[in-house]
Design a protein around this motif. Structure first.
Motif, PDB file in Angstrom:
ATOM      1  N   SER A 145       0.464  14.845   4.094  1.00 31.97           N
ATOM      2  CA  SER A 145       1.186  15.184   5.309  1.00 31.97           C
ATOM      3  C   SER A 145       2.606  14.637   5.434  1.00 31.97           C
ATOM      4  O   SER A 145       3.470  15.309   5.971  1.00 31.97           O
ATOM      5  N   PRO A 146       2.900  13.381   4.971  1.00 33.10           N
ATOM      6  CA  PRO A 146       4.171  12.776   5.379  1.00 33.10           C
ATOM      7  C   PRO A 146       5.422  13.530   4.933  1.00 33.10           C
ATOM      8  O   PRO A 146       5.531  13.961   3.784  1.00 33.10           O
ATOM      9  N   ALA A 147       6.369  13.675   5.867  1.00 35.82           N
ATOM     10  CA  ALA A 147       7.689  14.198   5.522  1.00 35.82           C
ATOM     11  C   ALA A 147       8.521  13.090   4.878  1.00 35.82           C
ATOM     12  O   ALA A 147       9.400  13.355   4.066  1.00 35.82           O
ATOM     13  N   LYS A 148       8.243  11.841   5.244  1.00 34.71           N
ATOM     14  CA  LYS A 148       8.998  10.710   4.724  1.00 34.71           C
ATOM     15  C   LYS A 148       8.131   9.461   4.813  1.00 34.71           C
ATOM     16  O   LYS A 148       7.372   9.294   5.762  1.00 34.71           O
ATOM     17  N   VAL A 149       8.231   8.594   3.793  1.00 33.26           N
ATOM     18  CA  VAL A 149       7.503   7.330   3.791  1.00 33.26           C
ATOM     19  C   VAL A 149       8.496   6.190   3.942  1.00 33.26           C
ATOM     20  O   VAL A 149       9.448   6.067   3.159  1.00 33.26           O
ATOM     21  N   VAL A 164       3.912   9.857  14.013  1.00 34.38           N
ATOM     22  CA  VAL A 164       3.933   8.688  13.132  1.00 34.38           C
ATOM     23  C   VAL A 164       2.578   8.574  12.440  1.00 34.38           C
ATOM     24  O   VAL A 164       1.537   8.858  13.035  1.00 34.38           O
ATOM     25  N   ILE A 165       2.615   8.174  11.168  1.00 32.56           N
ATOM     26  CA  ILE A 165       1.391   7.853  10.432  1.00 32.56           C
ATOM     27  C   ILE A 165       1.494   6.385  10.031  1.00 32.56           C
ATOM     28  O   ILE A 165       2.428   5.999   9.330  1.00 32.56           O
ATOM     29  N   ALA A 166       0.559   5.575  10.484  1.00 26.67           N
ATOM     30  CA  ALA A 166       0.574   4.142  10.173  1.00 26.67           C
ATOM     31  C   ALA A 166      -0.456   3.863   9.087  1.00 26.67           C
ATOM     32  O   ALA A 166      -1.665   3.944   9.335  1.00 26.67           O
ATOM     33  N   VAL A 167       0.021   3.563   7.873  1.00 24.38           N
ATOM     34  CA  VAL A 167      -0.855   3.330   6.725  1.00 24.38           C
ATOM     35  C   VAL A 167      -0.776   1.855   6.344  1.00 24.38           C
ATOM     36  O   VAL A 167       0.250   1.401   5.825  1.00 24.38           O
ATOM     37  N   VAL A 186       0.828  -1.222   0.000  1.00 26.36           N
ATOM     38  CA  VAL A 186       0.000   0.000   0.000  1.00 26.36           C
ATOM     39  C   VAL A 186       0.859   1.267   0.000  1.00 26.36           C
ATOM     40  O   VAL A 186       0.381   2.341   0.346  1.00 26.36           O
ATOM     41  N   GLU A 187       2.107   1.133  -0.406  1.00 28.45           N
ATOM     42  CA  GLU A 187       2.995   2.293  -0.434  1.00 28.45           C
ATOM     43  C   GLU A 187       2.423   3.402  -1.312  1.00 28.45           C
ATOM     44  O   GLU A 187       2.570   4.596  -1.013  1.00 28.45           O
ATOM     45  N   GLY A 188       1.745   3.018  -2.401  1.00 29.33           N
ATOM     46  CA  GLY A 188       1.157   4.034  -3.281  1.00 29.33           C
ATOM     47  C   GLY A 188       0.117   4.871  -2.577  1.00 29.33           C
ATOM     48  O   GLY A 188       0.035   6.088  -2.791  1.00 29.33           O
ATOM     49  N   ILE A 189      -0.680   4.249  -1.711  1.00 33.03           N
ATOM     50  CA  ILE A 189      -1.679   4.995  -0.934  1.00 33.03           C
ATOM     51  C   ILE A 189      -0.970   5.959   0.003  1.00 33.03           C
ATOM     52  O   ILE A 189      -1.359   7.130   0.133  1.00 33.03           O
ATOM     53  N   ALA A 190       0.063   5.486   0.674  1.00 30.56           N
ATOM     54  CA  ALA A 190       0.795   6.328   1.623  1.00 30.56           C
ATOM     55  C   ALA A 190       1.396   7.546   0.946  1.00 30.56           C
ATOM     56  O   ALA A 190       1.409   8.644   1.495  1.00 30.56           O
ATOM     57  N   VAL A 230      -4.178   5.011   9.783  1.00 27.61           N
ATOM     58  CA  VAL A 230      -4.861   5.047   8.490  1.00 27.61           C
ATOM     59  C   VAL A 230      -5.047   3.594   8.045  1.00 27.61           C
ATOM     60  O   VAL A 230      -4.224   3.046   7.301  1.00 27.61           O
ATOM     61  N   PRO A 231      -6.092   2.925   8.518  1.00 26.70           N
ATOM     62  CA  PRO A 231      -6.267   1.503   8.219  1.00 26.70           C
ATOM     63  C   PRO A 231      -6.719   1.273   6.781  1.00 26.70           C
ATOM     64  O   PRO A 231      -7.581   1.996   6.266  1.00 26.70           O
ATOM     65  N   THR A 232      -6.155   0.240   6.141  1.00 27.22           N
ATOM     66  CA  THR A 232      -6.460  -0.021   4.733  1.00 27.22           C
ATOM     67  C   THR A 232      -6.958  -1.443   4.496  1.00 27.22           C
ATOM     68  O   THR A 232      -7.144  -1.825   3.337  1.00 27.22           O
TER      69      THR A 232
END
Length: 437
Positions: free
Chosen positions: A218-222, A255-258, A209-213, A283-285
């Motif tokens: 918002s993210p500074a880094k994925v 932290v953002i958890a996608v 799901v990296e594409g969604i992230a 961010v549940p997927t």
């Protein structure tokens, strides 16, 4: 005209308190009970006694309907029975409707001894609330359990943000002993400009799901890791924290958890231990994450074959449940995730169980209808027992055997598949053959 924030709910729910919070934010406010008493020139109880409920409701529908039809922003608190009018219900469609949730016992505790013409006993309250609850539920864009008198002050920024969310988005305010947070459930949420926190977001996700992230604003880094349960380890925690530190993440960041349950657990745990704690946005997927694991603050990683043996409680700062992320899930993932829906339906009973039991297919569109209800049930249990000291044990239905199956199979089963087998075992042990079938 701008939509108003309209508070609905049973008598004693705290609508006057909610208006006071809105006034603190500079909003113009109207309380319908006060407006009706001015219109009638007498107290509401006297109007009931002299003219009867039918006459009162007819006048109320005229006054409230006109007010809602012409409202331009601000905040309005309806009377407990205002929603009985078709005109009022139709006029609410363009507004942000907030249900202030209260149970019958607490409502009676608050109003006992006050002059309420339709509620002179606890039995009256129970019957009247049971009658009106379906209407409240149907109308609500947001549900706020009234855990304390200041809850609306904390929830109001999220309620105001709801007006700018995609159509159909709903808000659940989740409360627990250690804090509360907004849960947004809707489609295309991740395309909006709104974000719940200031500061930089460091996103943890997996390669599926990296594409969604990377679509998030918002993210500074994925940071994308290998998908699957084997990544939920202390080794991965150490690597992730090391990467965050190398990127200069500070305690002002979050932290953002996608992803699914693995990422939610791992991201929450890393947030808990990074520099002794930073916020996490979930961010549940996946179905499992959207109906269950993203809420309630339980985080954990596996130690070898021991499931979740290292963990902590870390309530999220917010949960953004974007239902459109389920559209691309493989059929096997949807089916496995649906086991948590079945588990929640079994526990909740009533209309949720009937809806889950009677579903003819498992697809993302069908799941849209039950995700919010499952999240609401889970958050209600957590509110009563955050640290798993009693009631929250029910959420482990099927998980004792299920976790054992995951461990001995070296996680070759998807989580939901293992829990499904665990549910069957639990129902056999409970001597419930019909329900098991």
């Amino acid at each position: 005209m701008k939509p108003a924030i309209v508070f609905i709910g049973f008598m004693g729910a705290g609508k006057s308190t909610a208006l006071a919070a809105a006034r603190k934010q500079g909003l113009e406010t109207v309380e319908i009970d006060e407006l009706m008493e001015r219109e009638l020139g007498k107290p509401i109880r006297q109007a009931f006694e002299e003219n009867g409920e039918e006459a009162f409701r007819a006048r109320e529908a005229e006054v409230v309907g006109a007010l809602l039809e012409n409202a331009d922003g601000g905040a309005i608190a309806l009377g407990g029975g205002s929603v009985l009018s078709e005109r009022v219900r139709a006029a609410l469609e363009r507004h942000v409707v907030v249900l202030l949730e209260i149970d019958a016992a607490e409502a009676w505790r608050r109003i006992e001894g006050t002059e309420r013409p339709l509620a002179t006993s606890e039995a009256d309250v129970e019957a009247l609330l049971a009658e009106r609850a379906p209407l409240y539920e149907e109308l609500a864009d947001a549900v706020v359990p009234m855990a304390d008198r200041r809850v609306i002050e904390r929830a109001l920024p999220a309620i105001q943000a709801l007006a700018g969310m995609p159509e159909g988005t709903r808000l659940l305010w989740a409360s627990s002993a250690s804090g509360d947070y907004p849960v947004f459930v809707g489609r295309d949420l991740l395309a909006t400009e709104w974000w719940p926190l200031e500061g930089r977001g460091f996103c943890l996700t997996d390669e599926n799901v990296e594409g969604i992230a990377r679509r998030l604003k918002s993210p500074a880094k994925v940071l994308a890791i290998e998908p699957g349960e084997r990544s939920k380890s202390l080794t991965q925690v150490e690597e992730t924290i090391g990467e965050m530190a190398a990127l200069g993440m500070t305690r002002e960041d979050h932290v953002i958890a996608v992803g699914g349950g693995v990422i939610g657990d791992l991201g929450g745990f890393c947030a808990h231990v990074y520099q002794r704690g930073v916020p996490v946005v979930q961010v549940p997927t996946t179905v499992v994450a959207q109906v269950d694991s993203a809420y309630g603050g339980k985080t954990g990683v596996d130690v070898g074959e021991l499931k979740n043996y290292a963990g902590a409680y870390q309530q999220p700062a917010a949960v953004l449940t974007d239902l459109s992320t389920l559209d691309s899930l493989p059929k096997r993932e949807l089916a496995a995730g649906f086991v948590e829906v079945v588990k929640t339906g079994l526990l909740a009973g009533g209309s949720l169980w009937e809806q889950v039991r009677d579903m003819e297919s498992i697809d993302s569109a069908a799941l849209d209808e039950v995700v919010f209800a499952c999240a609401r049930y889970k958050c209600g249990v957590v509110a009563a027992d955050e640290r798993d000291a009693g009631l929250r044990h029910v959420l482990n239905l099927g998980h004792t055997v299920g976790h054992a199956i995951e461990g001995v199979s070296q996680f070759s089963y998807l989580h939901g598949e293992a829990i499904g087998l665990g549910l069957l075992a639990a129902l056999r042990l409970s001597d419930a053959p019909d329900l098991r079938d």
